[in-house]
Design a protein around this motif. Structure first.
Motif: not given
Length: 660
Positions: A611-622
Motif C-alpha cells: 500500500n503506497s497510499a498516504k492513508q490506511a486501506r481496507t483490503v479484501a482477502v480470502p
C-alpha cells in the motif's frame, strides 16, 4: 592441477569450418579479408596462451595481421621507464600467429608487443605493471593463497536462491566510519567486520563493480584521491592495481584478489564480476587496435565507428576474434580466480549467439557459474537488433538473466526524470507493471501486458531470468530518488517508502538485487551519475547503521524470510502461474497470494499487500485466520499477531505480509 590452456574442442565442435568462414566477414570487406580466408584459424584462436612462462623459457604468441611489416617483442626490467633489456623480432607462423621464445628465467620482468602502432601488453595480459602499460611475467601458482586449490564452489546454484549485493570497492570501505583497515582495497573484503556485516544482512552473492585494469585512475598517484566506477577497460584479465596495496608489484594485486574471493567463499558468499566487453576506454590506443587494427570493433554502413556503448566505440562479438576473446577471458576468470558469476555490462551490444556460447561453455565446464546482464545498449548498434542480446530476446538465451527495469521504474519512476515518481511516491498507474515484475517478467494470466510500462509481451521464459531491483550504481540511489520525487518528504515517510519498495523486490519471483549501503539508508547527495564523483558523494556512512537500526533489521529479516520460505522463490514459470494469484487491488495498491502451499511446509496462503497510499486501506482477502509477520515496518516470522479475513487493514505507505 591449474589449467593454463583453453580447451578448444568445445568451440570447434560448435561450428564447421564452412560456418566459421561464414560467421566472419566476406572477402569484399577489405578490413577483414584475411579473417575471411582464415576463418577456421580465427575460430581456434588461443588468446589464453599469449605468454607461457616456465623457469627455463618464456614463449610469446601474438595474434596479429599477416600484413604487419614487423612485430617486435621488448623485455624490460621494470613496469615503467628504462630501456629494453632485450628486443626480439617475432616470426610469423604462416597462419595467424607471431611467435618468439626467450630462454632463461624471465620471472619478474616486463614485456611489450609492437606491431608498428605503439607498444602495449597485448590483448590477453595476465599480469601488468603499474597503470597496465607493460605486461608482467609472473608465476601464477606463486600467487595462490594457502588452501586456494580447495577454494572453488562447485555446487550449481539455483538462481532463484540468490540474493545479490552490488558494491564498489572504494564506496564500501573508504569512509573512516567503516572501521576497516584496508580502505578501498580488495583486502577490505577479507576483514572480519566486512564479512560479518554481509553475513548478518544475509546476502549470498557479492557483485563487484569492474575490478579489472582500467584507465581512469592513475596508479602512480594513489595518495591523491581519485574515483571512477571502472567502466573504461584497458587490460581485461588483470585485477586493477588501485585496489591492491602495491600496484607496482604485479603479483600483489593477483594474490590479494584471490584472498578476497577466498574470504567470501569461506563465508558462503559467491562473487560476481562486472565485465565490460562492449567497449574499450578508447579505440585508437586500445590494445585491440594496436595489435590487430579494426577487427574487434563494429563499423556503420558508411564506414564510421559504431557507438552502441555510448562510449565512442562498440566491440564486434559476432566476429570470431572478439567472440573467442570473451569466451576465453570469462573462462580465465573462473579458472584462475574462482569467480562464480558475471554481470555483463550493456549485454545488448553483444550478439545472442556469443552469449549462448558463453552460457553453454560454463554449463559444460563450470556449471556453478551464473550470468546476468543489462538487456539493452546505450545507442544504436551496427548489428541487427533481432540478433542482439536485448531484453526482448531473452527467451532465446535460456541460461541467462537480465535486469527488470519494468519493476524498477514501476516502483520509483522513470530513469529519464529523477523528479517523477511512481508507485512508492503514491502516484497511480504503475500497478500492472509492478505485477509484471512481481511475477518475474514471465507471462501471467492476471497481468495485462498492454498496461506494462516498457514491454508489451513477457520477455522471461523463467522467473529467475529477471533481476529484481529498485536501484543500482548507475542511477540515483533509492533514498535520493525518494527525496527528489516526493516533495516535502519527512524522514519517517522516507523510511516507510524505502522499506515498502524493498518488500516488493524481495517478495517478487525474480532474483533480488540491492545496491551496497541501501541497508544503511545510503544517500549520494542527490547525484544521479556519480561515476567520477568524490568519496564525499559515493562513500557509505557506516554510522547510519546505528542511526537507523530499524532499516537494517527490516532488510535482514526480509532476506531471511525469503530464504526460509520457498514460495517467494519458486524458480519455475509454471509454478508461478499455478501458485501466484493477484488479489483485487486499486490505485497505489497491489496484493497477491501464494496459494496451495507453494513449496512451504509451514506457511500456506501467504498474502502480501503493498500500500503506497498516504492513508490506511481496507483490503479484501480470502476468509480465514492469518498470522501477521510483517506490519508497520517490522518483520517477525514468529508472528506479530493474528487477523481474521475477509478483510484486513493495511497501514499507510507500508506492507502487510501474513499467512495461514
Amino acid at each position: 592441477m591449474k589449467i593454463t590452456n583453453l580447451l578448444l574442442a568445445g568451440f570447434l565442435s560448435l561450428l564447421t569450418a564452412q560456418e566459421a568462414v561464414a560467421q566472419n566477414v566476406s572477402a569484399n570487406d577489405a578490413d577483414n579479408a584475411q579473417l575471411a580466408v582464415e576463418g577456421q584459424h580465427a575460430l581456434a584462436l588461443d588468446f589464453n596462451n599469449e605468454v607461457a612462462y616456465s623457469p627455463q623459457k618464456t614463449v610469446f604468441k601474438l595474434f596479429a595481421p599477416k600484413e604487419a611489416k614487423a612485430v617486435t617483442l621488448r623485455i624490460y626490467a621494470d613496469g615503467q621507464g628504462g630501456q629494453p633489456l632485450k628486443t626480439v623480432k617475432m616470426a610469423y607462423d604462416g597462419h595467424v600467429y607471431y611467435t618468439a621464445t626467450v630462454d632463461g628465467d624471465l620471472k619478474g620482468k616486463f614485456y611489450t608487443f609492437d606491431t608498428g602502432r605503439g607498444e602495449c601488453p597485448g590483448v590477453f595480459a595476465k599480469a601488468v605493471g603499474v597503470n597496465g602499460q607493460r605486461g608482467a611475467i609472473v608465476d601464477l601458482d606463486a600467487t595462490d593463497p594457502e588452501g586456494w586449490k580447495a577454494d572453488r564452489i562447485t555446487q550449481k546454484v539455483n538462481m532463484a536462491d540468490l540474493v545479490v549485493y552490488e558494491m564498489h570497492h572504494r564506496d564500501f570501505s573508504i569512509d573512516p566510519s567503516s572501521g576497516l583497515k584496508y580502505k578501498g582495497k580488495f583486502l577490505a573484503l577479507t576483514e572480519r567486520k566486512a564479512i560479518d556485516h554481509l553475513k548478518k544482512l544475509g546476502v549470498n552473492a557479492v557483485h563487484i563493480l569492474p575490478s579489472f585494469d582500467y584507465a581512469s585512475v592513475d596508479e602512480t598517484k594513489l595518495d591523491t584521491p581519485q574515483y571512477n566506477w571502472g567502466y573504461d577497460p584497458v587490460n581485461y584479465n588483470v585485477p586493477d592495481g588501485s585496489y591492491s596495496t602495491n600496484p607496482y608489484d604485479p603479483a600483489v594485486r593477483i594474490k590479494e584478489f584471490k584472498q578476497m574471493v577466498q574470504a567470501l567463499h569461506k563465508a558462503g558468499i559467491r562473487i560476481v564480476l562486472d565485465v565490460v566487453y562492449n567497449h574499450t576506454f578508447d579505440l585508437e590506443s586500445s590494445n585491440f587496435q594496436r595489435i590487430f587494427p579494426d577487427i574487434y570493433y563494429r563499423k556503420t554502413a558508411d564506414g564510421k565507428w559504431s557507438d552502441g556503448s555510448g562510449c565512442g566505440n562498440e566491440t564486434r562479438s559476432e566476429l570470431a576474434p572478439m567472440r573467442n576473446f570473451m569466451l576465453q577471458s570469462m573462462r580465465y576468470w573462473v579458472d584462475e580466480y574462482h569467480i562464480d558469476g558475471f554481470r555483463v555490462d550493456l549485454m545488448g551490444v553483444h550478439d545472442i549467439e556469443t552469449m549462448n556460447q558463453i552460457s553453454a561453455m560454463f554449463a559444460r565446464e563450470f556449471p556453478a557459474t551464473f550470468i546476468y546482464g543489462e538487456g539493452w545498449s546505450a545507442g544504436a548498434c551496427a548489428y541487427p537488433v533481432d540478433k542482439l542480446a536485448m531484453k526482448a530476446n531473452m527467451k532465446q538465451m535460456p541460461g541467462i538473466a537480465a535486469f527488470g527495469d519494468e519493476l524498477r521504474d514501476a516502483l520509483r519512476g522513470p530513469f529519464s526524470d529523477d523528479t517523477k515518481g511512481a508507485f512508492i511516491a503514491g502516484i497511480p498507474g504503475s500497478e500492472e507493471s509492478l505485477k509484471f515484475g512481481i511475477a518475474g517478467a514471465i507471462s501471467h494470466p492476471q497481468v495485462d501486458m498492454s498496461k506494462v510500462n516498457y514491454s508489451k509481451e513477457a520477455w522471461a521464459g523463467q522467473p529467475w531470468q529477471m533481476m529484481s531491483y529498485v536501484s543500482c550504481h548507475d542511477d540515483m540511489c533509492l533514498v535520493d530518488r525518494l527525496r527528489a520525487s516526493v516533495p516535502g518528504i519527512t524522514q519517517d515517510e522516507l523510511i516507510r517508502l524505502d522499506l515498502l519498495a524493498q518488500t516488493a523486490v524481495f517478495t517478487s519471483q525474480g532474483v533480488p538485487f540491492i545496491q551496497a549501503g541501501e541497508e544503511a539508508l545510503r544517500d549520494k547527495k542527490g547525484v544521479h551519475n556519480s561515476y567520477n564523483s568524490p568519496d564525499s558523494v559515493n562513500r557509505i556512512d557506516w554510522t547510519n547503521l546505528d542511526r537507523y537500526p530499524q532499516v537494517f533489521s527490516y532488510y535482514s529479516n526480509l532476506i531471511s524470510m525469503r530464504k526460509n520460505h520457498p514460495a517467494f522463490r519458486l524458480g519455475d514459470a509454471d509454478k508461478v502461474r499455478r501458485h501466484l494469484e493477484f488479489l483485487p487491488g486499486g490505485d497505489n495498491l497491489v496484493a497477491f497470494r501464494l496459494k496451495d502451499n507453494a513449496g512451504c511446509d509451514t506457511w500456506n496462503n501467504i498474502i502480501v499487500i503493498l500500500n503506497s497510499a498516504k492513508q490506511a486501506r481496507t483490503v479484501a482477502v480470502p476468509a480465514g485466520k492469518y498470522t501477521v509477520v510483517c506490519r508497520d515496518g517490522v518483520i517477525n516470522e514468529a508472528g506479530l499477531g493474528t487477523v481474521e479475513g475477509p478483510q484486513v487493514e493495511v497501514p499507510a505507505q507500508s506492507a502487510v505480509i501474513m499467512y495461514q
